[in-house]
Design a protein around this motif. Structure first.
Motif, PDB file in Angstrom:
ATOM      1  N   LYS A 285      81.329  49.028 -27.733  1.00  0.00           N
ATOM      2  CA  LYS A 285      80.544  50.337 -27.402  1.00  0.00           C
ATOM      3  C   LYS A 285      80.724  50.500 -25.867  1.00  0.00           C
ATOM      4  O   LYS A 285      79.565  51.092 -25.220  1.00  0.00           O
ATOM      5  CB  LYS A 285      78.696  49.970 -27.683  1.00  0.00           C
ATOM      6  N   LYS A 286      81.757  50.373 -25.252  1.00  0.00           N
ATOM      7  CA  LYS A 286      82.111  50.686 -23.925  1.00  0.00           C
ATOM      8  C   LYS A 286      82.110  51.931 -23.667  1.00  0.00           C
ATOM      9  O   LYS A 286      82.945  52.892 -24.240  1.00  0.00           O
ATOM     10  CB  LYS A 286      83.149  49.884 -23.491  1.00  0.00           C
ATOM     11  N   GLU A 287      81.412  52.696 -22.669  1.00  0.00           N
ATOM     12  CA  GLU A 287      81.467  54.019 -22.256  1.00  0.00           C
ATOM     13  C   GLU A 287      82.605  54.271 -21.225  1.00  0.00           C
ATOM     14  O   GLU A 287      82.594  53.498 -20.529  1.00  0.00           O
ATOM     15  CB  GLU A 287      80.156  54.478 -21.560  1.00  0.00           C
ATOM     16  N   SER A 288      83.332  55.239 -21.205  1.00  0.00           N
ATOM     17  CA  SER A 288      84.477  55.496 -20.573  1.00  0.00           C
ATOM     18  C   SER A 288      84.004  55.827 -19.069  1.00  0.00           C
ATOM     19  O   SER A 288      82.811  56.519 -18.942  1.00  0.00           O
ATOM     20  CB  SER A 288      85.250  56.718 -21.127  1.00  0.00           C
ATOM     21  N   SER A 289      84.528  55.449 -18.253  1.00  0.00           N
ATOM     22  CA  SER A 289      84.207  55.460 -16.548  1.00  0.00           C
ATOM     23  C   SER A 289      85.455  55.989 -15.884  1.00  0.00           C
ATOM     24  O   SER A 289      86.690  56.042 -16.617  1.00  0.00           O
ATOM     25  CB  SER A 289      83.832  54.484 -16.275  1.00  0.00           C
TER      26      SER A 289
END
Length: 313
Positions: A285-289
């Protein structure tokens, strides 16, 4: 974090694909301000533009002014998600005229008493910057980064950022100098080691080239002096007989043939990993950065022989 950072007053009108704005950002207790005024062509975000309307938009005039007076940029560290902990005072005025396709920038701006925190090594650094404009380019005459405990050594970044189309579409920055990347004040960091390290720019120099969707950081990092401590990683022994995997011994003559397996892991379990093996793991569930769009091609050269003492526990 229960800290008052400031106030935003915004007056915006939109009609006939033109955005008229007057936005005033004030630091807490009225200590500084940042004001954006003017007009900018802007397609209706609720309608997908066709090629004709997009081309027409590029030829429309731009009239924007960004004026800063003793503005504490820490405001953005608290308001914008994933923005690094950055402090400093911004002064100056930059104006944009011309068209959307070819904006003409004028003016200059400086950041003084800058300070930023790097989570990967757990340390604060100081910085100063001198900025000016040239047509569609923002010229970074100098961005000087240094360790707070050793101000005579610093790494300088200089170059230009192109804003054609009113977006960051080309970054071209070069570096020089050296500094203490680690000074012994940081014990807990993502490296998994701590101590003292003096490093600088080698040959070829480190260059930052590309745009926000594809940024390449390449060149040579020269390690001049280091005294590092590698603490023992505490964990429980793994019992291979209590899982559902079938194990085989594979020969790897190349040395990296079987290092391409990725494993999904939760954020709360990330701290238990060996820091030198984290590249095998991806967060669930990693959000893009912004960091996800940076490619590194760095050659790390040791100026002297390195002595390593590892205690096996």
């Amino acid at each position: 974090d229960q800290i008052k950072v400031g106030r935003v007053d915004a007056f915006i009108d939109y009609a006939e694909r033109n955005l008229s704005t007057d936005v005033l950002v004030s630091n807490a207790q009225g200590q500084g301000s940042l004001r954006l005024t003017g007009n900018i062509p802007f397609n209706n975000p609720l309608v997908t533009p066709d090629s004709a309307s997009y081309s027409e938009l590029l030829t429309k005039p731009v009239d924007l002014s960004l004026k800063a007076s003793n503005f504490q940029i820490n405001f953005f560290s608290k308001v914008i998600p994933n923005f690094s902990e950055v402090r400093g005072f911004l002064d100056g005025e930059i104006k944009a005229s011309g068209t959307v396709a070819e904006p003409v920038l004028s003016g200059n701006a400086n950041i003084t008493k800058g300070r930023m925190f790097f989570s990967w090594n757990g340390q604060y650094y100081r910085f100063e910057s001198i900025l000016k404009t040239d047509k569609s380019d923002l010229i970074i005459e100098n961005f000087s980064l240094y360790n707070d405990n050793e101000k005579t050594r610093h790494i300088d970044i200089f170059g230009r950022i192109n804003f054609s189309g009113l977006s960051v579409n080309d970054i071209d920055l070069t570096t020089r100098g050296d500094m203490y990347i680690l000074d012994g004040t940081s014990i807990q960091n993502r490296f998994g080691f701590y101590g003292e390290m003096l490093a600088g720019i080698g040959d070829p120099p480190i260059r930052i080239k590309g745009n926000l969707n594809n940024l390449l950081v390449s060149g040579q990092l020269l390690v001049k002096k280091a005294n590092l401590f590698f603490p023992t990683i505490s964990s429980l022994a793994y019992d291979i007989y209590n899982d559902d995997f079938t194990y085989r011994i594979l020969t790897d003559s190349i040395g990296y043939k079987f290092l391409d397996t990725t494993i999904i892991i939760a954020q709360e379990d990330l701290g238990d990993l060996d820091p030198f093996l984290r590249y095998n793991y991806i967060l669930e569930k990693k959000e893009s950065s912004f960091a996800d769009y940076i490619t590194y091609d760095l050659d790390i050269l040791m100026e002297k022989n390195i002595n390593v003492n590892i205690n096996m526990n």
